[in-house]
Design a protein around this motif. Structure first.
Motif, short mmCIF file in Angstrom:
data_model
loop_
_atom_site.label_atom_id
_atom_site.label_comp_id
_atom_site.label_asym_id
_atom_site.label_seq_id
_atom_site.Cartn_x
_atom_site.Cartn_y
_atom_site.Cartn_z
N THR A 167 3.11 26.60 3.86
CA THR A 167 3.05 25.87 2.58
C THR A 167 3.11 24.36 2.72
OG1 THR A 167 4.03 27.65 1.26
CG2 THR A 167 4.09 25.60 0.38
N MET A 168 2.31 23.76 2.49
CA MET A 168 2.40 22.18 2.48
C MET A 168 2.63 21.42 0.95
SD MET A 168 -0.98 21.57 4.94
CE MET A 168 -1.98 22.95 4.20
N ASN A 169 3.58 20.75 1.21
CA ASN A 169 4.10 19.88 -0.08
C ASN A 169 3.93 18.32 0.28
OD1 ASN A 169 4.95 22.29 -1.80
ND2 ASN A 169 6.56 22.06 -0.42
N LEU A 170 2.91 17.58 -0.34
CA LEU A 170 2.26 16.52 -0.40
C LEU A 170 2.86 15.74 -1.68
CD1 LEU A 170 0.20 18.25 1.06
CD2 LEU A 170 -0.91 15.90 1.48
N GLN A 171 3.49 14.30 -1.41
CA GLN A 171 3.76 13.70 -2.43
C GLN A 171 3.76 11.90 -2.05
OE1 GLN A 171 7.50 14.93 -4.29
NE2 GLN A 171 8.65 14.62 -2.33
N LEU A 172 3.95 11.06 -3.06
CA LEU A 172 4.03 9.78 -2.34
C LEU A 172 5.32 9.46 -1.59
CD1 LEU A 172 2.42 7.11 -3.39
CD2 LEU A 172 4.37 6.62 -5.11
N ALA A 173 5.02 8.83 -0.86
CA ALA A 173 6.18 8.33 0.27
C ALA A 173 7.27 7.50 -0.28
CB ALA A 173 5.74 7.75 1.59
N PRO A 174 8.35 7.41 -0.14
CA PRO A 174 9.77 6.74 -0.63
C PRO A 174 9.53 5.21 -0.28
CG PRO A 174 10.26 7.81 0.98
CD PRO A 174 8.92 8.32 1.05
N PHE A 175 8.53 4.63 0.51
CA PHE A 175 8.18 3.51 0.89
C PHE A 175 6.83 3.11 0.89
CE2 PHE A 175 8.05 5.95 4.58
CZ PHE A 175 7.07 4.88 5.39
N ARG A 176 6.44 1.65 0.89
CA ARG A 176 5.07 1.33 0.99
C ARG A 176 4.82 0.20 2.34
NH1 ARG A 176 2.22 1.64 -3.98
NH2 ARG A 176 3.29 2.59 -5.46
N ILE A 177 3.82 0.10 2.62
CA ILE A 177 3.31 -0.70 3.70
C ILE A 177 3.02 -1.90 3.42
CG2 ILE A 177 1.62 -0.84 5.70
CD1 ILE A 177 3.96 0.69 6.37
N LYS A 178 3.29 -3.36 3.97
CA LYS A 178 2.78 -4.43 3.43
C LYS A 178 1.77 -4.89 4.30
CE LYS A 178 7.32 -5.71 1.53
NZ LYS A 178 8.46 -6.61 1.59
N LEU A 179 0.41 -5.08 3.85
CA LEU A 179 -0.51 -5.73 4.78
C LEU A 179 -0.83 -7.25 4.23
CD1 LEU A 179 -3.19 -2.78 4.57
CD2 LEU A 179 -1.47 -3.29 6.28
N VAL A 180 -0.84 -8.21 5.22
CA VAL A 180 -1.20 -9.54 4.73
C VAL A 180 -2.47 -9.57 4.43
CG1 VAL A 180 -1.44 -11.67 5.76
CG2 VAL A 180 0.74 -10.45 6.28
N GLN A 181 -2.88 -10.59 3.29
CA GLN A 181 -4.22 -10.74 2.93
C GLN A 181 -4.21 -12.11 2.75
OE1 GLN A 181 -6.23 -8.26 -0.24
NE2 GLN A 181 -6.22 -10.11 -1.56
N LEU A 182 -5.40 -12.80 3.21
CA LEU A 182 -5.52 -14.43 3.15
C LEU A 182 -5.92 -14.57 1.84
CD1 LEU A 182 -7.76 -15.10 6.12
CD2 LEU A 182 -5.13 -15.54 5.85
N THR A 183 -5.05 -15.69 1.11
CA THR A 183 -5.51 -16.07 -0.23
C THR A 183 -6.62 -15.96 -1.00
OG1 THR A 183 -3.47 -17.48 0.07
CG2 THR A 183 -4.41 -17.83 -2.04
N ALA A 184 -7.59 -16.53 0.02
CA ALA A 184 -9.00 -16.69 -0.68
C ALA A 184 -9.73 -15.25 -0.57
CB ALA A 184 -9.79 -17.62 0.23
N ARG A 240 0.77 -1.01 -0.15
CA ARG A 240 0.15 0.13 0.07
C ARG A 240 0.86 1.26 0.05
NH1 ARG A 240 -5.47 -1.55 1.44
NH2 ARG A 240 -5.56 -3.54 0.94
N SER A 241 0.54 2.06 -0.96
CA SER A 241 1.14 3.41 -0.84
C SER A 241 0.85 4.36 0.14
CB SER A 241 0.93 4.03 -2.24
OG SER A 241 -0.40 4.28 -2.26
N LEU A 242 1.70 5.36 0.57
CA LEU A 242 1.57 6.32 1.48
C LEU A 242 1.98 7.67 0.95
CD1 LEU A 242 3.42 3.68 2.90
CD2 LEU A 242 2.60 4.86 4.97
N ILE A 243 1.43 8.83 1.50
CA ILE A 243 1.57 10.17 1.39
C ILE A 243 2.62 10.72 2.29
CG2 ILE A 243 0.36 12.32 0.90
CD1 ILE A 243 -2.19 11.03 0.82
N SER A 244 3.33 11.30 1.93
CA SER A 244 4.24 12.06 2.83
C SER A 244 3.93 13.61 2.81
CB SER A 244 5.82 11.87 2.39
OG SER A 244 6.13 12.39 1.14
#
Length: 294
Positions: A258-275, A127-131
């Motif tokens: 002034t606020m500058n927002l952009q995609l964070a340089p890393f992503r979070i890994k969420l576990v999801q069951l196969t089904a 999952r992407s994040l905002i910085s």
């Protein structure tokens, strides 16, 4: 396998599920480490085996952890990412609350789901994040200046609207006259943004969405943009300050910051069951596909 466990709250309805999780893990070939404050909360309500280790904080997380369990609701999971940060440890969200959009496991299927996870029968959803960077800098958002769900700007201590001048890739977009503005990731599209009329976005989509909060300029609509966009915001209003939240973390900014927002340089890994799938979650949580005529 080494597993870290984190939770924020304990209530009587969650007791049986917490005990079920810990009992299940004790019978597996895993090392379990419980965040100390959460263990103290549990110890005041029930006995936990001394075989579990303690950590005072999760600043001690390192690459030796294979999984990180978040026990509670979506708010607990959002707090959990501030411990995992950019370490790439997959997070297992165990929902003992009500809605739980981000959860891997619902409380009714804990035993079955834990067996699958320990046996490696799962996938990882990145999952992407905002910085957020501000000028001048804001102490409340240093160094944890990222959000998994959204960055939200809100008026404070007044019934008057605020004006949010908005630029995308240095091009002027519009000025939102509103109660505020939400900049949400696909993950956050089912949260605050959705309640303000924003679209549902698949987590695999590479987008961000700008969603105004109660806009007074009635032609303002949610706007979906590419995730690699740079967003610049500047707020003004009758009050000298306004609120900015990064998921559950809130700070106060002064007008003309002034606020500058952009995609964070890393992503979070969420576990999801196969089904499981995002479509299944939407159908279950939003009651899509149900026949309301009966």
């Amino acid at each position: 396998m080494k597993i870290g466990i984190y939770g924020q709250f304990y209530h009587s309805e969650s007791e049986m599920y917490i005990q079920l999780i810990l009992d299940s893990l004790q019978h597996k070939d895993v090392e379990v480490v419980i965040e100390e404050k959460f263990l103290d909360i549990i110890d005041r309500n029930q006995h936990i085996s001394d075989s579990f280790s303690k950590l005072s904080t999760f600043t001690e997380l390192d690459s030796s952890y294979d999984l990180f369990f978040s026990i509670g609701g979506d708010g607990t999971l959002l707090k959990a990412i501030t411990f995992v940060r950019d370490m790439g440890i997959p997070i297992v969200g165990i929902n003992t609350g009500r809605l739980g959009f981000l959860a891997t496991l619902q409380k009714e299927k804990i035993s079955e789901g834990l067996n699958q996870i320990i046996n490696g029968q799962y996938t990882v959803s990145e999952r992407s994040l905002i910085s957020l960077e501000t000028d001048p800098p804001v102490d409340e958002f240093t160094p944890m200046n990222f959000a998994l769900n959204e960055v939200a700007i809100n008026r404070r201590n007044t019934t008057s609207m605020i004006r949010v001048d908005t630029y995308v890739n240095d091009n002027y977009l519009t000025s939102y006259w509103s109660d505020g503005l939400i900049v949400a990731t696909p993950t956050g599209s089912t949260g605050y943004s959705l309640s303000c009329g924003g679209p549902v976005i698949d987590p695999n989509a590479k987008n961000l969405v700008l969603t105004p909060i109660a806009p007074h300029n009635l032609n303002a609509r949610p706007f979906v943009i590419p995730e690699d966009s740079k967003i610049t915001l500047k707020v003004s209003g009758r009050e000298p300050t306004y609120l900015v939240s990064l998921d559950s973390r809130i700070g106060t900014l002064t007008n003309e910051t002034t606020m500058n927002l952009q995609l964070a340089p890393f992503r979070i890994k969420l576990v999801q069951l196969t089904a499981d799938s995002f479509i299944d979650t939407l159908r279950q949580k939003l009651l899509w596909g149900e026949d309301k005529r009966n």
